[in-house]
Scaffold this motif. Structure first.
Motif, PDB file in Angstrom:
ATOM      1  N   GLU B  62       4.638  -0.240 -17.849  1.00  0.00           N
ATOM      2  CA  GLU B  62       5.209   0.015 -16.885  1.00  0.00           C
ATOM      3  C   GLU B  62       4.623   0.716 -15.787  1.00  0.00           C
ATOM      4  O   GLU B  62       4.765   0.324 -14.410  1.00  0.00           O
ATOM      5  CB  GLU B  62       6.390   0.820 -17.216  1.00  0.00           C
ATOM      6  CG  GLU B  62       7.754   0.927 -16.181  1.00  0.00           C
ATOM      7  CD  GLU B  62       8.718  -0.417 -16.334  1.00  0.00           C
ATOM      8  OE1 GLU B  62       8.897  -1.095 -17.332  1.00  0.00           O
ATOM      9  OE2 GLU B  62       8.934  -0.909 -15.080  1.00  0.00           O
ATOM     10  N   GLU B  63       4.014   1.415 -16.097  1.00  0.00           N
ATOM     11  CA  GLU B  63       3.135   2.314 -14.771  1.00  0.00           C
ATOM     12  C   GLU B  63       2.206   1.515 -13.786  1.00  0.00           C
ATOM     13  O   GLU B  63       2.401   1.401 -12.478  1.00  0.00           O
ATOM     14  CB  GLU B  63       2.483   3.501 -15.075  1.00  0.00           C
ATOM     15  CG  GLU B  63       3.118   4.824 -14.587  1.00  0.00           C
ATOM     16  CD  GLU B  63       2.566   5.978 -15.619  1.00  0.00           C
ATOM     17  OE1 GLU B  63       1.513   6.274 -15.020  1.00  0.00           O
ATOM     18  OE2 GLU B  63       3.297   6.610 -16.406  1.00  0.00           O
ATOM     19  N   SER B  64       1.678   0.900 -14.668  1.00  0.00           N
ATOM     20  CA  SER B  64       0.608   0.028 -13.861  1.00  0.00           C
ATOM     21  C   SER B  64       1.479  -1.192 -13.402  1.00  0.00           C
ATOM     22  O   SER B  64       0.859  -1.788 -12.234  1.00  0.00           O
ATOM     23  CB  SER B  64      -0.449  -0.723 -14.765  1.00  0.00           C
ATOM     24  OG  SER B  64      -0.023  -1.612 -15.594  1.00  0.00           O
ATOM     25  N   LEU B  65       2.577  -1.437 -13.764  1.00  0.00           N
ATOM     26  CA  LEU B  65       3.348  -2.558 -13.056  1.00  0.00           C
ATOM     27  C   LEU B  65       3.837  -2.037 -11.775  1.00  0.00           C
ATOM     28  O   LEU B  65       3.989  -2.940 -10.556  1.00  0.00           O
ATOM     29  CB  LEU B  65       4.522  -2.924 -13.934  1.00  0.00           C
ATOM     30  CG  LEU B  65       5.252  -4.183 -13.757  1.00  0.00           C
ATOM     31  CD1 LEU B  65       4.452  -5.464 -14.132  1.00  0.00           C
ATOM     32  CD2 LEU B  65       6.668  -4.206 -14.206  1.00  0.00           C
ATOM     33  N   THR B  66       4.316  -1.005 -11.670  1.00  0.00           N
ATOM     34  CA  THR B  66       5.022  -0.224 -10.436  1.00  0.00           C
ATOM     35  C   THR B  66       3.716  -0.102  -9.377  1.00  0.00           C
ATOM     36  O   THR B  66       4.024  -0.236  -8.219  1.00  0.00           O
ATOM     37  CB  THR B  66       5.385   1.224 -10.609  1.00  0.00           C
ATOM     38  OG1 THR B  66       5.958   1.300 -12.061  1.00  0.00           O
ATOM     39  CG2 THR B  66       6.578   1.532  -9.871  1.00  0.00           C
ATOM     40  N   MET B  67       2.575   0.192  -9.959  1.00  0.00           N
ATOM     41  CA  MET B  67       1.244   0.404  -9.029  1.00  0.00           C
ATOM     42  C   MET B  67       0.792  -0.825  -8.349  1.00  0.00           C
ATOM     43  O   MET B  67       0.828  -1.016  -7.235  1.00  0.00           O
ATOM     44  CB  MET B  67       0.258   1.048  -9.737  1.00  0.00           C
ATOM     45  CG  MET B  67       0.435   2.366 -10.439  1.00  0.00           C
ATOM     46  SD  MET B  67      -0.229   3.587  -9.048  1.00  0.00           S
ATOM     47  CE  MET B  67      -1.795   3.501  -9.342  1.00  0.00           C
ATOM     48  N   ASN B  68       0.673  -1.805  -9.399  1.00  0.00           N
ATOM     49  CA  ASN B  68      -0.121  -2.979  -8.786  1.00  0.00           C
ATOM     50  C   ASN B  68       1.008  -4.291  -8.764  1.00  0.00           C
ATOM     51  O   ASN B  68       0.454  -5.359  -8.154  1.00  0.00           O
ATOM     52  CB  ASN B  68      -1.078  -3.599  -9.931  1.00  0.00           C
ATOM     53  CG  ASN B  68      -1.855  -2.296 -10.307  1.00  0.00           C
ATOM     54  OD1 ASN B  68      -2.301  -1.580  -9.331  1.00  0.00           O
ATOM     55  ND2 ASN B  68      -2.401  -2.037 -11.538  1.00  0.00           N
ATOM     56  N   GLY B  69       2.287  -4.136  -9.096  1.00  0.00           N
ATOM     57  CA  GLY B  69       2.961  -5.449  -9.026  1.00  0.00           C
ATOM     58  C   GLY B  69       2.779  -6.307 -10.287  1.00  0.00           C
ATOM     59  O   GLY B  69       2.200  -5.989 -11.042  1.00  0.00           O
ATOM     60  N   TYR B  70       3.365  -7.498 -10.337  1.00  0.00           N
ATOM     61  CA  TYR B  70       3.095  -8.398 -11.455  1.00  0.00           C
ATOM     62  C   TYR B  70       1.704  -8.967 -11.298  1.00  0.00           C
ATOM     63  O   TYR B  70       1.111  -9.572 -10.406  1.00  0.00           O
ATOM     64  CB  TYR B  70       3.999  -9.636 -11.394  1.00  0.00           C
ATOM     65  CG  TYR B  70       5.425  -9.363 -11.511  1.00  0.00           C
ATOM     66  CD1 TYR B  70       5.841  -7.807 -11.922  1.00  0.00           C
ATOM     67  CD2 TYR B  70       6.472  -9.998 -10.852  1.00  0.00           C
ATOM     68  CE1 TYR B  70       7.329  -7.795 -12.167  1.00  0.00           C
ATOM     69  CE2 TYR B  70       7.833  -9.636 -10.702  1.00  0.00           C
ATOM     70  CZ  TYR B  70       8.093  -8.544 -11.411  1.00  0.00           C
ATOM     71  OH  TYR B  70       9.525  -7.920 -11.352  1.00  0.00           O
ATOM     72  N   ARG B  71       0.881  -8.704 -12.294  1.00  0.00           N
ATOM     73  CA  ARG B  71      -0.600  -9.512 -12.391  1.00  0.00           C
ATOM     74  C   ARG B  71      -0.637 -10.309 -13.746  1.00  0.00           C
ATOM     75  O   ARG B  71      -0.215  -9.980 -14.806  1.00  0.00           O
ATOM     76  CB  ARG B  71      -1.551  -8.218 -12.386  1.00  0.00           C
ATOM     77  CG  ARG B  71      -1.756  -7.785 -11.264  1.00  0.00           C
ATOM     78  CD  ARG B  71      -2.384  -8.159  -9.975  1.00  0.00           C
ATOM     79  NE  ARG B  71      -2.280  -7.684  -9.118  1.00  0.00           N
ATOM     80  CZ  ARG B  71      -1.305  -7.633  -8.026  1.00  0.00           C
ATOM     81  NH1 ARG B  71      -0.294  -8.246  -8.347  1.00  0.00           N
ATOM     82  NH2 ARG B  71      -1.231  -7.177  -6.626  1.00  0.00           N
ATOM     83  N   PHE B  72      -1.605 -11.361 -13.539  1.00  0.00           N
ATOM     84  CA  PHE B  72      -2.012 -12.217 -14.766  1.00  0.00           C
ATOM     85  C   PHE B  72      -2.747 -11.490 -15.696  1.00  0.00           C
ATOM     86  O   PHE B  72      -2.684 -11.670 -16.960  1.00  0.00           O
ATOM     87  CB  PHE B  72      -2.505 -13.748 -14.353  1.00  0.00           C
ATOM     88  CG  PHE B  72      -1.412 -14.554 -13.962  1.00  0.00           C
ATOM     89  CD1 PHE B  72      -0.632 -15.320 -14.806  1.00  0.00           C
ATOM     90  CD2 PHE B  72      -1.201 -14.898 -12.532  1.00  0.00           C
ATOM     91  CE1 PHE B  72       0.101 -16.126 -14.679  1.00  0.00           C
ATOM     92  CE2 PHE B  72      -0.304 -15.885 -12.632  1.00  0.00           C
ATOM     93  CZ  PHE B  72       0.468 -16.625 -13.537  1.00  0.00           C
TER      94      PHE B  72
END
Lengths: 320, 320
Positions: B62-72
């Motif tokens: 969840e945190e890396s999602l908030t930081m970077n947005g959706y990534r493959f």
């Protein structure tokens, strides 16, 4: 002569003996018939609501229906004077026209390509992959699309920003949506339609092609002079039937995919979404019933015309 | 003279080539094949990648999602979303149960109604066949529409907020009946029916002990049509369901989605309350995980679905 012998074969006797002879089969078809009575024929009374000043609360549907004030065509006048009506009808018809044309061109091309490739193992894989979106609901698809179009975290905006562009607020900008909606409708439906055409192509007699090869026909000539002409009846029928349904919109595509976003209404509002919102949000029963009756009636006329044309072109394939 | 024999020999050579290599002779050239394959592979990827992307998002931290947005390719993976669903997602699991229940009940009732009705229509000596065919044809041409159905289901049959509002509207339709009727007609010879009648079997025995076992592939096709329809249905829930205990999975996804919309639309005006609401909202990864678990059963059953759908499509295309 034949008609006479046919008549003679019909079970003789009066109503009761006939009833008795068919008793068991009649009982077997009863559950289905009852369902149709309740879910297909009883709602036909609901059409009257379009001519009424209907109120939802009160002493039962039929009591309300017969006691509420009859306003004849006032609901229709109100609907068409609002100005929304024309935009909605325009959206419905134009989108469907695009779907109908692309829904023939893309799947036929794909079916031809799939039929021609040499590695049949890959053909199965391609076919399975392209069929997958058909099995997803529009709700699930809307989430898949959101993963790309999310204004803050979405993949597309990330790419745009990487190349120094400004992020796009996808769910408020109308100009992208005609393309997105047409693209997604084809994305979801092309696998299904490809299978239909591929089945027809596989059904074509192989000796035609063998003879053509003997005469030295190229692949392109085989497609042009054998495959396409033999697909023509199927294409014609599906095309005309689709034209019959040009007034019906895929509710999920126009409601779920744009996430029911208000700013997008000018390009996403179609008859079905309009009727739904009028019922659920604004509670304008009379007007939405008028819109629904308008849709059903025009749809009926179009289907009758389409069927007439089909029976002229090829009587075998007429609906009735 | 020699020219003629030449062309004759050429012809013989061609025939031999066709006979020896079969269809191989009439194949597209290698470079064309590669080109077609690349094109089809890209299209196939476009069809599957959005869903794979959703799976990836659901297992992103969840945190890396908030930081970077959706990534493959996420920075950090985490199964938190699935753990949350299993341990704390009571309403999610209840919705899962509702969907399973509705799908099972609906498919069984639907099969029974479709099977009995279609069977009677397939029997040539059934005196009321014409009438009951008309009964299912009229609704295909003209329907009361969304409002009329809504009024009948909620105000006359009083099904609102009951499980039957999710089950009954979908269990029967004209298309399924026609497909199954065609299947009965083509797969059950008249001789079977006649000899059973001569042996003194009642219509019940004939239907349940002879016809049904013979028609299992056709029933499987209709069963899968119904299962997919129920599993992916959100429309009926949106129309008829306010009962918090009977929210199917697909409708749960819509509800979560629209509260997000509300947050986005009210960002500026939102105060402390809004922030509190936002904190309680399911997180992005959890939403995507719900999308995944709601689609997983379809993915697992996919090989069956595909096979029987293609069967149903080709059977349904045969008329009379």
């Amino acid at each position: 002569m034949r008609a006479n012998t046919k008549k003679a074969e019909k079970p003789k006797g009066n109503f009761l003996t006939r009833l008795k002879a068919n008793k068991e089969l009649l009982i077997l078809s009863m559950p289905g018939a009852v369902w149709f009575l309740f879910f297909a024929y009883l709602p036909l009374f609901g059409i009257l609501v379009a001519f009424k000043k209907f109120r939802l609360s009160g002493d039962g549907f039929f009591y309300n229906l017969f006691t509420s004030e009859t306003v004849w065509f006032d609901n229709f006048k109100f609907l068409f004077s609002s100005g929304d009506a024309w935009i909605i009808v325009r959206n419905t018809v134009l989108y469907n026209a695009a779907f109908i044309i692309l829904g023939v061109v893309i799947p036929v091309i794909l079916a031809l390509l799939l039929n021609e490739i040499r590695n049949k193992g890959m053909m199965k894989i391609y076919q399975s992959s392209m069929f997958l979106p058909y099995f997803l609901s529009w709700v699930v698809v809307s989430y898949c699309v959101f993963a790309f179009l999310n204004p803050e975290k979405g993949y597309f905006n990330a790419i745009i920003q990487q190349f120094g562009g400004q992020p796009i607020s996808w769910y408020t900008e109308t100009k992208y949506w005609p393309f997105i909606i047409i693209f997604m409708s084809q994305w979801k439906g092309m696998g299904y339609n490809t299978v239909v055409y591929l089945a027809s192509i596989c059904g074509i007699d192989k000796t035609y092609y063998e003879a053509a090869v003997l005469d030295g026909a190229t692949k392109w000539q085989q497609i042009k002079y054998i495959t396409l002409p033999l697909l023509k009846p199927v294409i014609t029928i599906l095309l005309i039937m689709a034209v019959g349904g040009i007034f019906k919109a895929d509710f999920g595509l126009f409601y779920q995919l744009p996430k029911n976003s208000g700013p997008l209404y000018p390009v996403t509002n179609v008859l079905d979404t309009y009727i739904f919102r009028a019922l659920k949000t604004s509670g304008e029963i009379g007007m939405s019933a008028a819109a629904a009756l308008f849709q059903s009636t025009v749809g009926f006329v179009l289907i009758m015309i389409a069927n007439k044309i089909v029976s002229k072109v090829d009587n075998e394939n007429a609906l009735f | 003279m020699s020219e003629k024999t030449m062309s004759k020999r050429k012809m013989e050579k061609r025939i031999r080539a066709i006979e020896e290599e079969g269809c191989k002779y009439n194949q597209i050239k290698k470079p064309t094949n590669v080109l077609f394959n690349i094109f089809l592979a890209i299209l196939s990827l476009i069809c599957v990648i959005p869903f794979i992307f959703v799976i990836i998002i659901s297992i992103t931290d969840e945190e890396s999602l908030t930081m970077n947005g959706y990534r493959f390719i996420p920075e950090k993976l985490s199964l938190y979303a699935y753990e949350y669903i299993v341990s704390a997602g009571e309403n999610i699991l209840r919705s899962y149960g509702v969907t399973i229940l509705v799908t099972i009940i609906g498919t069984l009732i639907g099969l029974l109604l479709t099977g009995t009705y279609a069977y009677t229509l397939s029997r040539k000596n059934y005196a009321y066949r014409k009438f009951f065919t008309t009964v299912i044809t009229i609704p295909m041409l003209f329907s009361g529409g969304m409002i009329a159905n809504y009024l009948i289901v909620t105000k006359v049959m009083m099904l609102k907020d009951t499980i039957w509002a999710l089950v009954l509207p979908l269990c029967l339709n004209s298309f399924n009946i026609i497909v199954l009727r065609t299947f009965f007609k083509t797969s059950i010879p008249d001789a079977v029916v006649e000899s059973a009648k001569i042996d003194g079997a009642s219509e019940w025995r004939l239907f349940f002990q002879i016809v049904i076992p013979m028609a299992l592939p056709g029933l499987a096709t209709i069963g899968l049509f119904l299962t997919l329809g129920y599993w992916n249905d959100w429309f009926n829930a949106m129309m008829y369901m306010d009962n918090k205990d009977l929210i199917p999975l697909q409708y749960l996804l819509i509800q979560i989605e629209s509260s997000i919309d509300w947050l986005a639309n009210n960002k500026a005006t939102m105060g402390v309350d809004g922030i509190a609401v936002a904190a309680n909202m399911p997180k992005e990864t959890i939403k995507m995980a719900i999308v995944v678990i709601s689609t997983l059963p379809i993915i697992f059953a996919y090989p069956f679905f595909q096979r029987y759908f293609v069967n149903g499509l080709t059977v349904g295309a045969v008329k009379e």
